[in-house]
Scaffold this active site. Structure first.
Site, PDB file in Angstrom:
ATOM      1  N   GLY A   1      -6.892  -0.526   5.077  1.00 32.58           N
ATOM      2  CA  GLY A   1      -6.843  -1.964   4.858  1.00 32.58           C
ATOM      3  C   GLY A   1      -6.526  -2.338   3.413  1.00 32.58           C
TER       4      GLY A   1
ATOM      5  N   ARG B   1      -3.446   4.026  15.928  1.00 31.40           N
ATOM      6  CA  ARG B   1      -3.833   2.863  16.733  1.00 31.40           C
ATOM      7  C   ARG B   1      -2.625   1.954  16.875  1.00 31.40           C
ATOM      8  NH1 ARG B   1      -3.638  -0.795  12.444  1.00 31.40           N
ATOM      9  NH2 ARG B   1      -4.243   0.107  10.455  1.00 31.40           N
TER      10      ARG B   1
ATOM     11  N   ASN C   1      -1.456   5.820  10.986  1.00 27.14           N
ATOM     12  CA  ASN C   1      -2.436   4.940  11.615  1.00 27.14           C
ATOM     13  C   ASN C   1      -2.483   5.261  13.103  1.00 27.14           C
ATOM     14  OD1 ASN C   1      -3.203   3.544   9.264  1.00 27.14           O
ATOM     15  ND2 ASN C   1      -1.369   2.282   9.388  1.00 27.14           N
TER      16      ASN C   1
ATOM     17  N   LYS D   1      -6.988   7.524  -4.718  1.00 24.42           N
ATOM     18  CA  LYS D   1      -7.171   6.948  -3.379  1.00 24.42           C
ATOM     19  C   LYS D   1      -8.394   7.533  -2.693  1.00 24.42           C
ATOM     20  CE  LYS D   1      -2.520   5.842  -1.766  1.00 24.42           C
ATOM     21  NZ  LYS D   1      -1.559   6.170  -0.697  1.00 24.42           N
TER      22      LYS D   1
ATOM     23  N   ARG E   1       2.518 -13.112   9.173  1.00 27.84           N
ATOM     24  CA  ARG E   1       1.093 -13.193   9.505  1.00 27.84           C
ATOM     25  C   ARG E   1       0.588 -14.584   9.159  1.00 27.84           C
ATOM     26  NH1 ARG E   1      -1.880  -7.389   8.613  1.00 27.84           N
ATOM     27  NH2 ARG E   1      -0.056  -6.085   9.005  1.00 27.84           N
TER      28      ARG E   1
HETATM   29  P1  ADP Z   1      -1.619  -2.722  10.023  1.00 34.66           P
HETATM   30  O1  ADP Z   1      -1.109  -1.465   9.445  1.00 34.66           O
HETATM   31  O2  ADP Z   1      -1.688  -2.774  11.495  1.00 34.66           O
HETATM   32  O3  ADP Z   1      -1.019  -3.896   9.382  1.00 34.66           O
HETATM   33  P2  ADP Z   1      -3.868  -3.216   8.427  1.00 34.66           P
HETATM   34  O4  ADP Z   1      -4.043  -2.082   7.493  1.00 34.66           O
HETATM   35  O5  ADP Z   1      -3.338  -4.487   7.900  1.00 34.66           O
HETATM   36  O6  ADP Z   1      -3.088  -2.699   9.671  1.00 34.66           O
HETATM   37  O7  ADP Z   1      -5.237  -3.461   9.147  1.00 34.66           O
HETATM   38  C1  ADP Z   1      -5.328  -4.148  10.368  1.00 34.66           C
HETATM   39  C2  ADP Z   1      -6.601  -4.889  10.398  1.00 34.66           C
HETATM   40  O8  ADP Z   1      -7.682  -4.003  10.357  1.00 34.66           O
HETATM   41  C3  ADP Z   1      -6.756  -5.822   9.240  1.00 34.66           C
HETATM   42  O9  ADP Z   1      -7.396  -6.965   9.713  1.00 34.66           O
HETATM   43  C4  ADP Z   1      -7.607  -5.052   8.265  1.00 34.66           C
HETATM   44  O10 ADP Z   1      -8.396  -5.917   7.488  1.00 34.66           O
HETATM   45  C5  ADP Z   1      -8.442  -4.201   9.183  1.00 34.66           C
HETATM   46  N1  ADP Z   1      -8.721  -2.866   8.664  1.00 34.66           N
HETATM   47  C6  ADP Z   1      -7.851  -1.867   8.444  1.00 34.66           C
HETATM   48  N2  ADP Z   1      -8.473  -0.768   8.022  1.00 34.66           N
HETATM   49  C7  ADP Z   1      -9.777  -1.073   7.962  1.00 34.66           C
HETATM   50  C8  ADP Z   1     -10.957  -0.352   7.605  1.00 34.66           C
HETATM   51  N3  ADP Z   1     -10.942   0.900   7.225  1.00 34.66           N
HETATM   52  N4  ADP Z   1     -12.130  -0.991   7.675  1.00 34.66           N
HETATM   53  C9  ADP Z   1     -12.177  -2.262   8.070  1.00 34.66           C
HETATM   54  N5  ADP Z   1     -11.122  -2.992   8.423  1.00 34.66           N
HETATM   55  C10 ADP Z   1      -9.936  -2.411   8.373  1.00 34.66           C
HETATM   56  P1  ADP Z   2      -4.057   1.822   3.500  1.00 39.86           P
HETATM   57  O1  ADP Z   2      -4.759   2.848   4.313  1.00 39.86           O
HETATM   58  O2  ADP Z   2      -4.981   0.973   2.744  1.00 39.86           O
HETATM   59  O3  ADP Z   2      -3.024   1.103   4.296  1.00 39.86           O
HETATM   60  P2  ADP Z   2      -1.841   3.260   2.241  1.00 39.86           P
HETATM   61  O4  ADP Z   2      -1.938   4.645   1.731  1.00 39.86           O
HETATM   62  O5  ADP Z   2      -1.103   3.040   3.505  1.00 39.86           O
HETATM   63  O6  ADP Z   2      -3.311   2.660   2.359  1.00 39.86           O
HETATM   64  O7  ADP Z   2      -1.224   2.362   1.091  1.00 39.86           O
HETATM   65  C1  ADP Z   2      -1.202   0.958   1.178  1.00 39.86           C
HETATM   66  C2  ADP Z   2      -0.143   0.397   0.242  1.00 39.86           C
HETATM   67  O8  ADP Z   2      -0.422   0.786  -1.111  1.00 39.86           O
HETATM   68  C3  ADP Z   2       1.270   0.912   0.498  1.00 39.86           C
HETATM   69  O9  ADP Z   2       1.933   0.188   1.506  1.00 39.86           O
HETATM   70  C4  ADP Z   2       1.901   0.703  -0.873  1.00 39.86           C
HETATM   71  O10 ADP Z   2       2.239  -0.636  -1.092  1.00 39.86           O
HETATM   72  C5  ADP Z   2       0.777   1.068  -1.821  1.00 39.86           C
HETATM   73  N1  ADP Z   2       0.814   2.501  -2.172  1.00 39.86           N
HETATM   74  C6  ADP Z   2       0.116   3.487  -1.577  1.00 39.86           C
HETATM   75  N2  ADP Z   2       0.370   4.684  -2.141  1.00 39.86           N
HETATM   76  C7  ADP Z   2       1.265   4.457  -3.127  1.00 39.86           C
HETATM   77  C8  ADP Z   2       1.937   5.300  -4.098  1.00 39.86           C
HETATM   78  N3  ADP Z   2       1.704   6.606  -4.153  1.00 39.86           N
HETATM   79  N4  ADP Z   2       2.806   4.713  -4.950  1.00 39.86           N
HETATM   80  C9  ADP Z   2       3.031   3.378  -4.920  1.00 39.86           C
HETATM   81  N5  ADP Z   2       2.436   2.547  -4.036  1.00 39.86           N
HETATM   82  C10 ADP Z   2       1.556   3.054  -3.146  1.00 39.86           C
HETATM   83 MG    MG Z   3      -1.415   1.961   5.276  1.00 36.95          MG
END
Ligand code: ADP
Ligand code: ADP
Ligand code: MG
Length: 460
Positions: free
Chosen positions: A165, A293, A291, A159, A339
């Site tokens: 996102g 926000r 997160n 990661k 969504r």
């Molecule tokens: P939530 O946890 O609120 O569902 P998401 O991870 O789906 O949030 O992100 C919310 C919005 O922000 C989405 O439209 C996603 O594409 C955008 N987004 C999230 N993280 C990033 C990032 N690091 N850079 C650009 N866009 C992001």
């Molecule tokens: P983002 O910042 O893109 O939201 P997250 O760390 O929240 O990243 O992970 C996004 C999604 O990826 C999680 O909701 C899950 O579905 C999957 N994921 C993340 N980490 C793991 C893990 N260690 N094992 C299995 N699935 C994972």
């Molecule tokens: Mg996440």
């Protein structure tokens, strides 16, 4: 002292949501927009609107200097970042404060320590919150990476520390995968996030994604129960619920308590979310990230608690102590959000911007639509495809799914392809109804052809 003039540094449905919350508090609203967004709904609703740059997000919504200058010139005393764009940028939060305004969210230092996933894992560990087994810090060389992967066991996830996102994540099933993917992941992270830091985590098989909403005023934190966000595609949430279903009460309590402990440990201020993976078979949960926000799916929590999270985050940002106690926050019924994206789910979710035709968005008791549409509105092709969210509330999960199915039948958005057919099919799915879902359920279900051309749904 309170906020009097709020600058909204975002677009789309969340801008509309923030304008509404601010107006309900009697706050003057100043809506930022790019050249491509001059006609958006929040611009029409706000008291004032200011163009911050061209369509390209890098030159408008993501341009820290342009946004801060526009807010300052407009006489704003506070800036709301929404979600996405600069919402989790410590540099932006710092610049807002240095310009003499309030950032509606936690301090730049808190955003920094929680926004970096490696330091967030460390903070969670220190606060006694269980984290997914993995590297203690960033992984800089291949030898260490291989050692850690061997110790925690394959498959592992690579990661990006700065990821978000759903991007910047790769799975390595073997040492060969790891050797190949880690350098790629580093390069990609550098290109996408300007930070090539990576770390390694164990893959939790078929986990559920459960997250806890917190609210805090810098001293005290409360939780607003949890959300279930296990229906995902490309690691992005598609359908969200509150509360999580079938969660043992002791586990729910432990997850919520851990989230409050973490929020207090980092002196959190505002609305935030602590995300966990839940291994239902072992009844174990693991922190993945926080997160810092408001989140897209916050309305399901509002439906079951009756709170206005956006108004509350604005009030605490203005210096008010948290006006609710933990005992006052109670859980009522079940809520579901889907969504709505301008994408064609039958054509690999291809984006489908266009002009909104006839619009019928039934809003009644227990049905809410957060959106930024109006008849004749041209959806610009430059941004995220989210056009709105349909949210329902009912006494039980079963009744909420029925209500969602009915609401989806009643919604009409002409002129665009949307993800409504996907949600209709999900609302009919026996697995969804029985709660036999996890984060890896939806993609194979789609690959198996469960979504067919029939708009009226009916897939299993
Ligand atoms: P939530 O946890 O609120 O569902 P998401 O991870 O789906 O949030 O992100 C919310 C919005 O922000 C989405 O439209 C996603 O594409 C955008 N987004 C999230 N993280 C990033 C990032 N690091 N850079 C650009 N866009 C992001
Ligand atoms: P983002 O910042 O893109 O939201 P997250 O760390 O929240 O990243 O992970 C996004 C999604 O990826 C999680 O909701 C899950 O579905 C999957 N994921 C993340 N980490 C793991 C893990 N260690 N094992 C299995 N699935 C994972
Ligand atoms: Mg996440």
């Amino acid at each position: 002292m309170g906020i009097e003039r709020l600058f909204i540094a975002n677009r789309g449905e969340i801008a509309v949501r923030i304008v509404r919350a601010a107006q309900s508090l009697g706050i003057h609203t100043i809506q930022a927009h790019s050249e491509a967004d001059a006609e958006m709904l929040a611009v029409r609703m706000a008291d004032e609107a200011v163009c911050i740059g061209p369509a390209q997000a890098a030159k408008s919504y993501l341009d820290v200097d342009a946004v801060v200058k526009a807010a300052k010139d407009a006489g704003a005393d506070a800036v709301h970042p929404g979600y996405g764009f600069l919402a989790e940028s410590p540099a932006f939060a710092r610049a807002v404060v240095e310009a003499g305004m309030i950032f509606v969210g936690p301090s730049a230092d808190t955003i920094q320590s929680m926004g970096d996933k490696v330091s967030a894992r460390q903070a969670a560990g220190t606060a006694g919150v269980p984290v997914v087994p993995g590297s203690d810090g960033r992984v800089d060389d291949m030898e260490t990476a291989a050692e850690i992967a061997e110790r925690i066991g394959y498959p592992v996830m690579i990661k990006a520390s700065a990821g978000g996102g759903g991007r910047g994540i790769r799975i390595a099933r073997t040492p060969e995968d790891l050797a190949k993917f880690a350098p790629q992941a580093r390069q990609e992270a550098q290109a996408a996030f300007g930070d090539g830091g990576i770390y390694i985590e164990k893959v939790i098989p078929q986990p559920r994604h459960i997250e806890v909403q917190v609210l805090a005023d810098g001293t005290r934190a409360v939780h607003c129960f949890e959300r279930e966000c296990s229906l995902q595609r490309r690691r992005q949430k598609v359908w969200e619920e509150a509360p999580a279903f079938g969660l043992p009460e002791a586990t729910r309590q432990a997850m919520c308590d851990a989230a409050v402990d973490l929020a207090e440990a980092v002196e959190y201020l505002g609305a935030g979310t602590v995300e966990y993976l839940y291994d239902a078979r072992a009844d174990k949960f693991y922190f993945i990230e926080m997160n810092t926000r408001i989140q897209v799916e916050h309305p399901v929590t509002e439906m079951i608690t009756g709170l206005d999270l956006v108004a509350l985050m604005i009030r605490v940002a203005g210096g008010e102590p948290l006006p609710v106690s933990q005992e006052e926050i109670t859980l009522n019924g079940h809520a579901i959000e889907v969504r709505l994206n301008a994408e064609d789910p039958l054509k690999k979710f291809m984006p489908f911007p266009g002009v909104v035709g006839t619009l019928d968005l039934p809003e009644s008791d227990g049905i809410r639509v957060d959106h930024f549409l109006y008849k004749g509105y041209q959806i610009p092709p430059f941004y995220d495809s989210l056009i709105g969210k349909l949210i329902v509330h009912a006494p039980t999960r079963e009744a909420a799914i029925d209500k969602m199915a009915g609401a989806l039948d009643a919604v009409r958005i002409d002129g665009l392809k949307t993800t409504i057919p996907l949600h209709k099919a999900l609302a009919q799915s026996a697995d969804v109804r029985a709660g036999r879902i996890h984060t890896q359920w939806l993609e194979p279900w789609l690959d198996a052809g469960n979504l067919t051309t029939d708009q009226t749904g009916g897939a299993s």
